[in-house]
Structures are given as C-alpha cells and as structure tokens.
Scaffold this active site. Structure first.
Site, PDB file in Angstrom:
ATOM      1  N   ARG A  78      -4.854 -11.025 -31.161  1.00  0.00           N
ATOM      2  CA  ARG A  78      -5.562  -9.939 -31.827  1.00  0.00           C
ATOM      3  C   ARG A  78      -4.926  -9.686 -33.188  1.00  0.00           C
ATOM      4  O   ARG A  78      -3.757  -9.950 -33.396  1.00  0.00           O
ATOM      5  CB  ARG A  78      -5.575  -8.661 -31.002  1.00  0.00           C
ATOM      6  CG  ARG A  78      -4.240  -7.967 -30.746  1.00  0.00           C
ATOM      7  CD  ARG A  78      -3.755  -7.080 -31.837  1.00  0.00           C
ATOM      8  NE  ARG A  78      -2.709  -6.189 -31.358  1.00  0.00           N
ATOM      9  CZ  ARG A  78      -1.762  -5.618 -32.117  1.00  0.00           C
ATOM     10  NH1 ARG A  78      -1.696  -5.900 -33.395  1.00  0.00           N
ATOM     11  NH2 ARG A  78      -0.879  -4.781 -31.610  1.00  0.00           N
ATOM     12  N   GLU A 100      -6.807   2.792 -32.421  1.00  0.00           N
ATOM     13  CA  GLU A 100      -5.596   3.109 -33.207  1.00  0.00           C
ATOM     14  C   GLU A 100      -5.797   2.727 -34.670  1.00  0.00           C
ATOM     15  O   GLU A 100      -5.421   3.458 -35.589  1.00  0.00           O
ATOM     16  CB  GLU A 100      -4.409   2.352 -32.625  1.00  0.00           C
ATOM     17  CG  GLU A 100      -3.160   2.493 -33.452  1.00  0.00           C
ATOM     18  CD  GLU A 100      -1.965   1.820 -32.824  1.00  0.00           C
ATOM     19  OE1 GLU A 100      -1.897   1.732 -31.591  1.00  0.00           O
ATOM     20  OE2 GLU A 100      -1.092   1.380 -33.576  1.00  0.00           O
ATOM     21  N   ARG A 105      -9.690  -3.673 -34.550  1.00  0.00           N
ATOM     22  CA  ARG A 105      -8.842  -4.664 -33.868  1.00  0.00           C
ATOM     23  C   ARG A 105      -9.773  -5.802 -33.487  1.00  0.00           C
ATOM     24  O   ARG A 105     -10.731  -5.586 -32.711  1.00  0.00           O
ATOM     25  CB  ARG A 105      -8.185  -4.072 -32.624  1.00  0.00           C
ATOM     26  CG  ARG A 105      -7.072  -3.058 -32.890  1.00  0.00           C
ATOM     27  CD  ARG A 105      -5.799  -3.731 -33.348  1.00  0.00           C
ATOM     28  NE  ARG A 105      -4.733  -2.782 -33.669  1.00  0.00           N
ATOM     29  CZ  ARG A 105      -3.870  -2.293 -32.779  1.00  0.00           C
ATOM     30  NH1 ARG A 105      -3.971  -2.646 -31.509  1.00  0.00           N
ATOM     31  NH2 ARG A 105      -2.931  -1.428 -33.144  1.00  0.00           N
ATOM     32  N   CYS A 148       0.145   2.064 -37.569  1.00  0.00           N
ATOM     33  CA  CYS A 148       1.526   2.017 -37.061  1.00  0.00           C
ATOM     34  C   CYS A 148       2.316   0.958 -37.836  1.00  0.00           C
ATOM     35  O   CYS A 148       1.808  -0.163 -38.021  1.00  0.00           O
ATOM     36  CB  CYS A 148       1.539   1.679 -35.579  1.00  0.00           C
ATOM     37  SG  CYS A 148       3.202   1.531 -34.914  1.00  0.00           S
ATOM     38  N   THR A 180       4.572  -0.937 -36.899  1.00  0.00           N
ATOM     39  CA  THR A 180       4.899  -2.138 -36.100  1.00  0.00           C
ATOM     40  C   THR A 180       3.826  -3.209 -36.233  1.00  0.00           C
ATOM     41  O   THR A 180       4.036  -4.344 -35.832  1.00  0.00           O
ATOM     42  CB  THR A 180       5.027  -1.797 -34.602  1.00  0.00           C
ATOM     43  OG1 THR A 180       3.738  -1.337 -34.120  1.00  0.00           O
ATOM     44  CG2 THR A 180       6.091  -0.758 -34.364  1.00  0.00           C
ATOM     45  N   ARG A 224      -0.912  -9.976 -32.785  1.00  0.00           N
ATOM     46  CA  ARG A 224      -0.189 -10.007 -31.528  1.00  0.00           C
ATOM     47  C   ARG A 224      -0.870 -11.059 -30.670  1.00  0.00           C
ATOM     48  O   ARG A 224      -2.031 -10.924 -30.287  1.00  0.00           O
ATOM     49  CB  ARG A 224      -0.235  -8.653 -30.808  1.00  0.00           C
ATOM     50  CG  ARG A 224       0.662  -8.627 -29.584  1.00  0.00           C
ATOM     51  CD  ARG A 224       0.830  -7.220 -29.041  1.00  0.00           C
ATOM     52  NE  ARG A 224      -0.146  -6.900 -28.024  1.00  0.00           N
ATOM     53  CZ  ARG A 224       0.013  -7.163 -26.730  1.00  0.00           C
ATOM     54  NH1 ARG A 224       1.104  -7.775 -26.300  1.00  0.00           N
ATOM     55  NH2 ARG A 224      -0.923  -6.828 -25.851  1.00  0.00           N
ATOM     56  N   ARG A 235       5.330  -6.653 -22.120  1.00  0.00           N
ATOM     57  CA  ARG A 235       4.597  -5.440 -21.758  1.00  0.00           C
ATOM     58  C   ARG A 235       4.083  -5.584 -20.323  1.00  0.00           C
ATOM     59  O   ARG A 235       4.066  -6.669 -19.762  1.00  0.00           O
ATOM     60  CB  ARG A 235       3.391  -5.219 -22.693  1.00  0.00           C
ATOM     61  CG  ARG A 235       3.773  -5.020 -24.159  1.00  0.00           C
ATOM     62  CD  ARG A 235       2.569  -4.690 -25.048  1.00  0.00           C
ATOM     63  NE  ARG A 235       2.981  -4.555 -26.455  1.00  0.00           N
ATOM     64  CZ  ARG A 235       2.186  -4.127 -27.435  1.00  0.00           C
ATOM     65  NH1 ARG A 235       0.927  -3.803 -27.181  1.00  0.00           N
ATOM     66  NH2 ARG A 235       2.617  -4.037 -28.672  1.00  0.00           N
ATOM     67  N   GLU A 264       0.599  -1.976 -23.446  1.00  0.00           N
ATOM     68  CA  GLU A 264       1.705  -1.111 -23.856  1.00  0.00           C
ATOM     69  C   GLU A 264       1.881   0.097 -22.941  1.00  0.00           C
ATOM     70  O   GLU A 264       0.894   0.656 -22.450  1.00  0.00           O
ATOM     71  CB  GLU A 264       1.366  -0.609 -25.255  1.00  0.00           C
ATOM     72  CG  GLU A 264       2.487   0.071 -25.945  1.00  0.00           C
ATOM     73  CD  GLU A 264       2.097   0.340 -27.368  1.00  0.00           C
ATOM     74  OE1 GLU A 264       0.932   0.649 -27.638  1.00  0.00           O
ATOM     75  OE2 GLU A 264       2.967   0.182 -28.213  1.00  0.00           O
TER      76      GLU A 264
HETATM   77  P1  ADP Z   1      -2.762  -4.261 -28.323  1.00  0.00           P
HETATM   78  O1  ADP Z   1      -2.813  -5.664 -27.888  1.00  0.00           O
HETATM   79  O2  ADP Z   1      -3.949  -3.900 -29.133  1.00  0.00           O
HETATM   80  O3  ADP Z   1      -1.453  -3.911 -28.937  1.00  0.00           O
HETATM   81  P2  ADP Z   1      -2.350  -3.251 -25.581  1.00  0.00           P
HETATM   82  O4  ADP Z   1      -0.962  -3.746 -25.429  1.00  0.00           O
HETATM   83  O5  ADP Z   1      -2.649  -1.836 -25.151  1.00  0.00           O
HETATM   84  O6  ADP Z   1      -2.937  -3.300 -27.052  1.00  0.00           O
HETATM   85  O7  ADP Z   1      -3.318  -4.256 -24.756  1.00  0.00           O
HETATM   86  C1  ADP Z   1      -4.704  -3.988 -24.822  1.00  0.00           C
HETATM   87  C2  ADP Z   1      -5.421  -4.619 -23.665  1.00  0.00           C
HETATM   88  O8  ADP Z   1      -5.333  -6.056 -23.794  1.00  0.00           O
HETATM   89  C3  ADP Z   1      -4.792  -4.270 -22.306  1.00  0.00           C
HETATM   90  O9  ADP Z   1      -5.832  -4.068 -21.354  1.00  0.00           O
HETATM   91  C4  ADP Z   1      -4.057  -5.516 -21.948  1.00  0.00           C
HETATM   92  O10 ADP Z   1      -3.975  -5.699 -20.542  1.00  0.00           O
HETATM   93  C5  ADP Z   1      -4.937  -6.584 -22.546  1.00  0.00           C
HETATM   94  N1  ADP Z   1      -4.247  -7.850 -22.786  1.00  0.00           N
HETATM   95  C6  ADP Z   1      -3.199  -8.081 -23.598  1.00  0.00           C
HETATM   96  N2  ADP Z   1      -2.850  -9.384 -23.552  1.00  0.00           N
HETATM   97  C7  ADP Z   1      -3.726  -9.994 -22.695  1.00  0.00           C
HETATM   98  C8  ADP Z   1      -3.900 -11.328 -22.227  1.00  0.00           C
HETATM   99  N3  ADP Z   1      -3.096 -12.319 -22.646  1.00  0.00           N
HETATM  100  N4  ADP Z   1      -4.913 -11.579 -21.350  1.00  0.00           N
HETATM  101  C9  ADP Z   1      -5.733 -10.585 -20.934  1.00  0.00           C
HETATM  102  N5  ADP Z   1      -5.623  -9.294 -21.353  1.00  0.00           N
HETATM  103  C10 ADP Z   1      -4.628  -9.015 -22.217  1.00  0.00           C
HETATM  104  N1  DAR Z   2       3.820   5.147 -29.106  1.00  0.00           N
HETATM  105  C1  DAR Z   2       4.438   4.401 -30.136  1.00  0.00           C
HETATM  106  C2  DAR Z   2       3.935   2.949 -30.145  1.00  0.00           C
HETATM  107  C3  DAR Z   2       4.516   2.104 -31.184  1.00  0.00           C
HETATM  108  C4  DAR Z   2       3.997   0.691 -31.214  1.00  0.00           C
HETATM  109  N2  DAR Z   2       2.695   0.518 -30.552  1.00  0.00           N
HETATM  110  C5  DAR Z   2       1.509   0.772 -31.141  1.00  0.00           C
HETATM  111  N3  DAR Z   2       1.415   1.038 -32.427  1.00  0.00           N
HETATM  112  N4  DAR Z   2       0.410   0.752 -30.389  1.00  0.00           N
HETATM  113  C6  DAR Z   2       5.948   4.491 -29.901  1.00  0.00           C
HETATM  114  O1  DAR Z   2       6.635   4.957 -30.787  1.00  0.00           O
HETATM  115  O2  DAR Z   2       6.378   4.121 -28.814  1.00  0.00           O
END
Ligand code: ADP
Ligand code: DAR
Length: 363
Positions: free
Chosen positions: A133, A232, A236, A278, A280, A287, A316, A321
């Site tokens: 993403r 966010e 995305r 953010c 990060t 990512r 994660r 997250e």
């Molecule tokens: P972001 O990737 O936008 O930082 P999150 O960590 O919240 O956000 O993940 C968003 C969604 O993507 C969650 O439902 C997570 O389970 C899903 N996800 C992340 N990586 C994968 C993957 N490799 N395969 C399937 N779903 C994924």
């Molecule tokens: N809640 C924020 C998340 C930081 C990184 N993740 C993002 N941007 N989705 C923290 O400070 O933990």
C-alpha cells in the site's frame, strides 16, 4: 486591559495543554513524543501556529497526550506543520526512519525493475497473502484536524470521478460508507479490505470528525486493487492477493497509482517526498506486508523481535496496527519509508521476509 473571549480561550487551551504535557512527563510513556519533546522545546513551540490553517502544537500532539501508550504520538495537522514544528518532527522522523537527518532530502520516486521481485513462498508453505500500500495527499487540502465537512465531500467527489477512469484489471466500484450497510462494512473489515473504525489514536488526533461523511473504499472486481478515501490519509492505494507473489502485487499497485495520478495532483515536498498525516508514512509511504505463519520463530518472541529489527521490519497483529496475532498469523512489513526509493523499500522487505522464512526452515 480586560482580555477578549478569544484571548481567554487561547489561555485556557494553553493551560490545558500545559497540564497534559506535565502528565506525559510524569508517565512511563514510551512514545517518541515523550522522548523528544523536552520542556525547552515545548516552551519554544507552544505558541507557534502554521500560517495558512493556524494549526497549533496541540493539534500536533493531542493524540500522544491523550494516549500515553502511543508509539509515536504526533501527527501533522497540515503540510506546513512539518516546517513550523520542525524541531519536534525532525527528531521523531530521524528516530523512526532510522537516521533520516534534517540535512537529508528524500530521493525522487523510483519504482525500479519489477523483475527484481519474486514469489517469496512459491510452495505456499508460510505466506497466506501479500499486500503493498501507499498513501497520498491531494494538493490544496489540509490534513484531518483542519478539514471541513466540505473538504471530505470534495475529495470523495474528485476520487469518485477519478475511479471511473480506471480500466482493465483496475476497473471497479467506489462504495461510500454513508451508503454501506453495517453488515457489509464489518465483512469487508473482517476480510482485511476495509479500514477499521474508531481507532482511538486517530479519534484523539481529530481525524474522525464528520464520520462517515466523505469516507469510503474503491474495490476492483477481484478485490485485488483497493483505495481507501479519507481514512487516516486522503488516499491509501492498496494491491493485495493470496500467496507470496510480491512482484505481481507491486506491479498492480504501481499501475493503480500511475492511473490515478493522471487525474489528481498529489502533495509532494522536496525534503519529505509524498506528504502524509503521520510522519511514519512520509516519503515513499509504502508498506509492503505479508500475512505469514512462522510457528517456530514466532514461538521465540525475543528472537522474532531481533530478526525483525535487524532487517528493518515491523511486526503487527493479524488485523493490522495495534492488534494481536490470531491463529499464529503475523503481518510483517518494511519499517522504513523515508530516505530510500520505492524500489529499495520493497527490496528491504523482500530480503527480510526471505530471511525470516530461511530462519524458520532452519529451526
Ligand atoms: P496500513 O497498512 O494502512 O498501515 P493496518 O496495519 O491497519 O493499516 O492494516 C490494514 C488492513 O490491512 C488490516 O485489516 C490488515 O489485516 C490488512 N493487511 C495488512 N497486510 C496484509 C496482508 N499481507 N494480507 C492481507 N491483509 C493485510
Ligand atoms: N497511533 C499512532 C500510530 C503511529 C503510526 N501508525 C499510523 N500512522 N497509522 C502511535 O503513535 O502509536
């Protein structure tokens, strides 16, 4: 002379921020906000405002003040905040992005040679699915805390028009949350397509106002190319599929980003690359993750943590997250997004995941 209501309001806000900051200092918070916002820096920044949207230090740090368990604790309320509150943002950015210093500038976009990426698990023994993403902000709009309800609606309308221009493998449908039955929303979240609701960190950062107005998800026919609108970040853009074919997932994301870029202008800075809410996510904003089962390695939490750190990976939980692993499935992705090219970020992830699988096989 008697203070006007505006001066009085400003003083009340400052006093509330002083008290919350004092609580942060007394807490055992491990956030980067606590690590770097010294009393001296706080005093230097506390009354500054960004010129266009008038964002304050409180707008930047309110989430980290309210959520002492934040990992980072800061967001940019608008693009100018990265410059106006640079002493704080620069210190946090240099730490999170493993050494990106104030003297550095992010490299130009470089997707790289797709043939460098492979299927990371051709026998489907470990990787359940792969996802890549990136985030984008749309030029001329502030970030969540400064956005009006009309801003959310305008971005949603721009993107609804842009999605109609997607053809071939990318063609699909935009689904606004305002017209989505709750049961369908929950199913899309459970199936890892749609963003979760009610993230307390985003709520505290004032990223959920007017919810669900202007929020939604674009899905192509096969649900392998998606775009989140106004979660966010403004956008995305996501490519994902079962299995470990990182090259094919990356290819599809590039095609989607390039197609959408023909229709909307993305917000990019010389120093930080693509701008995001953010810090990060700055730079490449990429990512790249796998949902993976490595039962032997994951049984040794310290070893898993050390391998991830060595290879600049982030671990994660199964639902992303701030979630835990379910049935031994972990979401493992690149950590660095700034100070390297898109190609280098993908390579770093690929090499890290291949090493994790190699270690699992050796145990
Ligand atoms: P972001 O990737 O936008 O930082 P999150 O960590 O919240 O956000 O993940 C968003 C969604 O993507 C969650 O439902 C997570 O389970 C899903 N996800 C992340 N990586 C994968 C993957 N490799 N395969 C399937 N779903 C994924
Ligand atoms: N809640 C924020 C998340 C930081 C990184 N993740 C993002 N941007 N989705 C923290 O400070 O933990």
């Amino acid at each position: 002379m008697a203070q006007g209501p505006k001066e009085c309001r400003v003083k009340c806000v400052l006093r509330a921020m002083d008290e919350a900051y004092a609580r942060l200092l007394q807490s055992d918070s491990k956030s980067l906000l606590k690590k770097y916002l010294t009393q001296e820096m706080y005093n230097e920044l506390k009354e500054k405002r960004t010129p266009t949207f008038g964002s304050t230090l409180l707008d930047c740090i309110q989430s980290g003040l309210m959520n002492l368990d934040s990992g980072i604790g800061i967001y940019a309320p608008d693009p100018e905040a990265y410059a106006v509150f640079a002493p704080l943002f620069d210190a946090i950015i240099q730490d999170y992005h493993l050494g990106f210093s104030p003297a550095q500038t992010h490299p130009p976009l470089e997707w790289g040679e797709l043939t460098a990426f492979q299927n990371l698990d051709p026998e489907n023994k470990y990787i359940i699915s792969t996802r890549v993403r990136c985030g984008r902000s749309i030029e001329g709009y502030p970030f969540n805390p400064c956005m009006t309800e009309d801003h959310y609606k305008e971005i949603e309308q721009k993107m609804t028009n842009a999605f109609q221009g997607l053809g071939g493998e990318l063609s699909g449908t935009y689904r606004p949350l305002t017209k989505m039955p709750k049961c369908e929303q929950e199913r899309l979240i459970d199936d890892h397509y749609l963003f979760k609701e009610g993230d307390r960190f985003l709520k505290a950062a004032k990223a959920c106002r007017f919810w669900p107005v202007g929020r939604g998800i674009f899905l192509n026919k096969d649900k392998t190319f998606l775009t989140w609108v106004n979660e966010e970040d403004h956008l995305r853009m996501i490519s994902m599929e079962p299995g470990g074919d990182l090259g094919n997932v990356y290819r599809r994301m590039i095609e989607g980003v390039n197609a959408i870029q023909q229709q909307v202008n993305f917000s990019r800075s010389e120093r930080f690359g693509f701008l995001t809410f953010c810090p990060t996510n700055l730079g490449t904003t990429i990512r790249a993750s796998v949902h993976i089962k490595v039962p032997k390695l994951s049984a040794d939490k310290e070893k898993m943590k050390s391998v991830a750190e060595t290879h600049h990976l982030q671990v994660r939980g199964t639902r992303g997250e701030h979630t835990e692993s379910e049935e031994g499935i972990y979401d493992i992705s690149n950590k660095r997004r700034l100070g390297l090219t898109e190609f280098q970020a993908l390579k770093e992830m690929q090499e890290g995941i291949l090493e994790i699988i190699k270690i699992e096989q050796s145990l």
